[in-house]
Write a protein that holds these residues in place. Structure first.
Motif, PDB file in Angstrom:
ATOM      1  N   CYS A  75      16.234  -8.753  -8.647  1.00 19.90           N
ATOM      2  CA  CYS A  75      15.774  -7.679  -9.269  1.00 19.90           C
ATOM      3  C   CYS A  75      15.940  -6.526  -8.100  1.00 19.90           C
ATOM      4  CB  CYS A  75      14.208  -8.510  -8.853  1.00 19.90           C
ATOM      5  SG  CYS A  75      13.250  -8.870  -7.550  1.00 19.90           S
ATOM      6  N   SER A  76      15.829  -5.849  -9.077  1.00 20.78           N
ATOM      7  CA  SER A  76      15.958  -4.230  -8.352  1.00 20.78           C
ATOM      8  C   SER A  76      15.554  -3.394  -9.454  1.00 20.78           C
ATOM      9  CB  SER A  76      18.051  -4.081  -8.479  1.00 20.78           C
ATOM     10  OG  SER A  76      18.062  -2.501  -7.784  1.00 20.78           O
ATOM     11  N   GLN A  77      14.120  -3.164  -8.447  1.00 19.07           N
ATOM     12  CA  GLN A  77      13.454  -1.729  -9.416  1.00 19.07           C
ATOM     13  C   GLN A  77      13.570  -0.401  -8.322  1.00 19.07           C
ATOM     14  OE1 GLN A  77       9.927  -3.593 -10.711  1.00 19.07           O
ATOM     15  NE2 GLN A  77      10.975  -5.100 -11.629  1.00 19.07           N
ATOM     16  N   THR A  78      11.854   0.615  -8.540  1.00 14.23           N
ATOM     17  CA  THR A  78      12.198   1.517  -8.337  1.00 14.23           C
ATOM     18  C   THR A  78      12.357   2.023  -6.894  1.00 14.23           C
ATOM     19  OG1 THR A  78      11.875   2.486 -10.412  1.00 14.23           O
ATOM     20  CG2 THR A  78      11.420   4.197  -7.822  1.00 14.23           C
ATOM     21  N   THR A  79      12.682   2.578  -5.500  1.00 15.14           N
ATOM     22  CA  THR A  79      12.245   2.113  -4.148  1.00 15.14           C
ATOM     23  C   THR A  79      11.341   2.846  -4.240  1.00 15.14           C
ATOM     24  OG1 THR A  79      13.177   4.070  -4.066  1.00 15.14           O
ATOM     25  CG2 THR A  79      14.609   2.168  -3.728  1.00 15.14           C
ATOM     26  N   SER A  80      10.174   2.728  -2.773  1.00 12.89           N
ATOM     27  CA  SER A  80       9.271   3.375  -3.047  1.00 12.89           C
ATOM     28  C   SER A  80       9.007   3.460  -0.940  1.00 12.89           C
ATOM     29  CB  SER A  80       8.174   2.993  -3.512  1.00 12.89           C
ATOM     30  OG  SER A  80       7.680   1.752  -3.394  1.00 12.89           O
ATOM     31  N   ALA A  81       8.156   4.310  -0.464  1.00 10.12           N
ATOM     32  CA  ALA A  81       7.354   4.349   1.040  1.00 10.12           C
ATOM     33  C   ALA A  81       7.422   3.601   0.554  1.00 10.12           C
ATOM     34  CB  ALA A  81       7.186   5.099   0.813  1.00 10.12           C
ATOM     35  N   CYS A  82       7.485   2.976   2.182  1.00 11.14           N
ATOM     36  CA  CYS A  82       6.567   1.947   2.935  1.00 11.14           C
ATOM     37  C   CYS A  82       5.378   2.456   3.490  1.00 11.14           C
ATOM     38  CB  CYS A  82       7.627   1.010   3.628  1.00 11.14           C
ATOM     39  SG  CYS A  82       8.710  -0.244   2.764  1.00 11.14           S
ATOM     40  N   PRO A  83       4.311   0.993   4.076  1.00  9.84           N
ATOM     41  CA  PRO A  83       3.311   1.805   4.683  1.00  9.84           C
ATOM     42  C   PRO A  83       3.429   2.090   6.532  1.00  9.84           C
ATOM     43  CG  PRO A  83       2.385  -0.004   3.824  1.00  9.84           C
ATOM     44  CD  PRO A  83       3.888  -0.271   3.596  1.00  9.84           C
ATOM     45  N   ALA A  84       2.807   3.326   6.845  1.00  9.25           N
ATOM     46  CA  ALA A  84       3.675   3.035   8.296  1.00  9.25           C
ATOM     47  C   ALA A  84       3.250   1.808   9.357  1.00  9.25           C
ATOM     48  CB  ALA A  84       2.378   3.928   8.734  1.00  9.25           C
ATOM     49  N   ASN A  85       2.786   1.190   8.699  1.00  5.81           N
ATOM     50  CA  ASN A  85       3.051  -0.035  10.035  1.00  5.81           C
ATOM     51  C   ASN A  85       3.923  -1.520   9.516  1.00  5.81           C
ATOM     52  OD1 ASN A  85       1.576  -0.972   7.407  1.00  5.81           O
ATOM     53  ND2 ASN A  85      -0.044  -2.060   9.037  1.00  5.81           N
TER      54      ASN A  85
ATOM     55  N   PHE B 277       0.617  -1.016  -0.272  1.00  6.31           N
ATOM     56  CA  PHE B 277      -0.260  -0.106   0.818  1.00  6.31           C
ATOM     57  C   PHE B 277       1.243   1.610  -0.103  1.00  6.31           C
ATOM     58  CE2 PHE B 277      -2.662  -2.847   2.623  1.00  6.31           C
ATOM     59  CZ  PHE B 277      -3.692  -2.944   1.609  1.00  6.31           C
ATOM     60  N   THR B 278       0.684   2.474  -0.675  1.00 11.02           N
ATOM     61  CA  THR B 278       1.481   3.636  -0.772  1.00 11.02           C
ATOM     62  C   THR B 278       0.173   4.008   0.781  1.00 11.02           C
ATOM     63  OG1 THR B 278       1.913   3.182  -2.903  1.00 11.02           O
ATOM     64  CG2 THR B 278       1.643   5.563  -1.785  1.00 11.02           C
ATOM     65  N   THR B 279       1.333   4.554   1.397  1.00 14.71           N
ATOM     66  CA  THR B 279       0.791   5.354   2.776  1.00 14.71           C
ATOM     67  C   THR B 279       1.959   6.472   3.262  1.00 14.71           C
ATOM     68  OG1 THR B 279       1.571   3.465   4.457  1.00 14.71           O
ATOM     69  CG2 THR B 279      -0.587   3.118   3.429  1.00 14.71           C
ATOM     70  N   ALA B 280       1.415   6.857   4.557  1.00 14.22           N
ATOM     71  CA  ALA B 280       2.791   7.805   4.687  1.00 14.22           C
ATOM     72  C   ALA B 280       3.999   7.117   5.466  1.00 14.22           C
ATOM     73  CB  ALA B 280       1.974   7.906   5.988  1.00 14.22           C
ATOM     74  N   ARG B 281       5.422   7.980   4.460  1.00 13.24           N
ATOM     75  CA  ARG B 281       6.352   6.936   4.585  1.00 13.24           C
ATOM     76  C   ARG B 281       6.534   7.007   5.980  1.00 13.24           C
ATOM     77  NH1 ARG B 281      11.748   7.909   5.514  1.00 13.24           N
ATOM     78  NH2 ARG B 281      13.219   7.728   4.298  1.00 13.24           N
ATOM     79  N   SER B 282       7.706   5.760   6.904  1.00 13.84           N
ATOM     80  CA  SER B 282       8.249   5.078   7.438  1.00 13.84           C
ATOM     81  C   SER B 282       9.663   5.222   7.344  1.00 13.84           C
ATOM     82  CB  SER B 282       7.629   4.524   8.448  1.00 13.84           C
ATOM     83  OG  SER B 282       7.034   3.292   7.295  1.00 13.84           O
ATOM     84  N   LEU B 283       9.907   4.683   5.578  1.00 12.45           N
ATOM     85  CA  LEU B 283      10.659   3.863   5.536  1.00 12.45           C
ATOM     86  C   LEU B 283      10.733   3.393   3.782  1.00 12.45           C
ATOM     87  CD1 LEU B 283      13.144   1.771   6.199  1.00 12.45           C
ATOM     88  CD2 LEU B 283      12.007  -0.178   6.301  1.00 12.45           C
ATOM     89  N   GLU B 284      12.238   3.260   3.068  1.00  9.82           N
ATOM     90  CA  GLU B 284      11.270   3.280   1.637  1.00  9.82           C
ATOM     91  C   GLU B 284      12.238   1.833   1.752  1.00  9.82           C
ATOM     92  OE1 GLU B 284      13.844   6.490  -0.530  1.00  9.82           O
ATOM     93  OE2 GLU B 284      11.861   7.788   0.055  1.00  9.82           O
ATOM     94  N   CYS B 285      11.665   1.451   0.669  1.00  6.87           N
ATOM     95  CA  CYS B 285      12.536  -0.045   0.221  1.00  6.87           C
ATOM     96  C   CYS B 285      12.027  -0.475  -0.891  1.00  6.87           C
ATOM     97  CB  CYS B 285      11.614  -1.415   0.766  1.00  6.87           C
ATOM     98  SG  CYS B 285      11.949  -1.326   3.306  1.00  6.87           S
ATOM     99  N   THR B 286      12.685  -0.858  -1.485  1.00 10.42           N
ATOM    100  CA  THR B 286      13.473  -1.753  -3.411  1.00 10.42           C
ATOM    101  C   THR B 286      11.512  -2.909  -3.409  1.00 10.42           C
ATOM    102  OG1 THR B 286      14.834  -1.808  -3.691  1.00 10.42           O
ATOM    103  CG2 THR B 286      14.102  -2.917  -4.979  1.00 10.42           C
ATOM    104  N   ARG B 287      10.907  -2.819  -4.217  1.00  9.89           N
ATOM    105  CA  ARG B 287       9.787  -3.505  -4.417  1.00  9.89           C
ATOM    106  C   ARG B 287      10.095  -3.887  -6.362  1.00  9.89           C
ATOM    107  NH1 ARG B 287       4.822   0.820  -3.836  1.00  9.89           N
ATOM    108  NH2 ARG B 287       3.568  -1.301  -5.354  1.00  9.89           N
ATOM    109  N   CYS B 288       9.559  -5.150  -6.550  1.00 12.67           N
ATOM    110  CA  CYS B 288       9.936  -5.744  -7.132  1.00 12.67           C
ATOM    111  C   CYS B 288       9.733  -7.520  -7.588  1.00 12.67           C
ATOM    112  CB  CYS B 288      11.092  -5.709  -8.021  1.00 12.67           C
ATOM    113  SG  CYS B 288      12.419  -6.128  -6.775  1.00 12.67           S
ATOM    114  N   THR B 289       9.056  -7.975  -8.791  1.00  8.53           N
ATOM    115  CA  THR B 289       9.153  -9.164  -8.772  1.00  8.53           C
ATOM    116  C   THR B 289       9.944 -10.257  -9.745  1.00  8.53           C
ATOM    117  OG1 THR B 289       7.916 -11.099  -9.102  1.00  8.53           O
ATOM    118  CG2 THR B 289       6.724  -9.163  -9.538  1.00  8.53           C
ATOM    119  N   ASP B 290      10.426 -11.520 -10.016  1.00 11.46           N
ATOM    120  CA  ASP B 290      10.872 -11.622 -11.018  1.00 11.46           C
ATOM    121  C   ASP B 290      11.183 -13.241 -10.667  1.00 11.46           C
ATOM    122  OD1 ASP B 290      13.814 -11.418 -12.802  1.00 11.46           O
ATOM    123  OD2 ASP B 290      14.280 -12.998 -11.954  1.00 11.46           O
TER     124      ASP B 290
END
Length: 202
Positions: free
Chosen positions: A34-44, A15-28
């Protein structure tokens, strides 16, 4: 086959929610990583989870690499299921907890195929959210639970299966359902040993 894999292995959408951590999101699916664009993680969530899985059907091995956001209880886990004599699933995870970090590469252990004395009802059915077992399968290694699992994507796709499972998969329903709003996962397990038996029906 690919539709089944896409649904069974959907483990890298967040889910795209308030930023608490940035992680790579990808599947291969190639096994190359795999290594793709990082994005903010859910607050929980509080960690970046890197998983490597294999679906083994007869002599075919289908690999899957995923990177996503998660929690500490998803780290350093070995999970497995046996759905048929020639069909099994094995998953390993590692974690790191800083922005854009790189977790150690997950390594699958040698699969213990030794029967452990437990057995579970087994079945598998596409385009349904339930299946009726007509027999049992011998559980192996640390598969100490009988599992019934469904994946419901509405009119698009559904899948039901039963078999043997390691205990940690039985507590992952909330995790699965939090990964993709388009799919609803149902997970139920029973513990044969708690019933003084070598088998149980979920």
């Amino acid at each position: 086959m690919r539709t089944f894999l896409d649904s069974f292995f959907i483990l890298c959408l967040c889910f795209t929610t308030a930023r608490s951590l940035e992680c790579t999101r990808c599947t291969d699916y190639s096994g190359e990583g795999c290594s793709q664009t990082t994005s903010a993680c859910p607050a929980n969530t509080n960690t970046c989870v890197f998983t490597y899985s294999e679906l083994r059907i007869a002599n075919q091995v289908v690999p899957l690499t995923t990177k996503t956001c998660g929690n500490d209880n998803e780290c350093n886990q070995i999970s497995r299921m046996t759905l048929a004599e020639d069909t099994s699933f094995l998953r390993s995870s590692t974690c790191c907890n800083s922005d854009n970090c790189t977790s150690p590469t997950p390594i699958l252990p040698v699969l213990d195929t030794t029967p452990n004395g437990f057995s579970c009802p087994a079945c598998y059915l596409i385009n349904s959210t339930s299946c009726q077992s007509t027999g049992t399968i011998a559980c192996r290694g640390d598969e100490t639970r009988c599992i019934r699992m469904s994946i419901n994507g509405g009119a698009t796709f559904s899948l039901a299966f039963q078999g043997c499972s390691s205990a940690n998969i039985c507590s992952m329903q909330q995790y699965f359902n939090g990964l993709n709003s388009q799919l609803n996962y149902g997970v139920a397990c029973c513990d044969p040993s708690s019933q003084g038996s070598n088998t149980c029906t979920v």
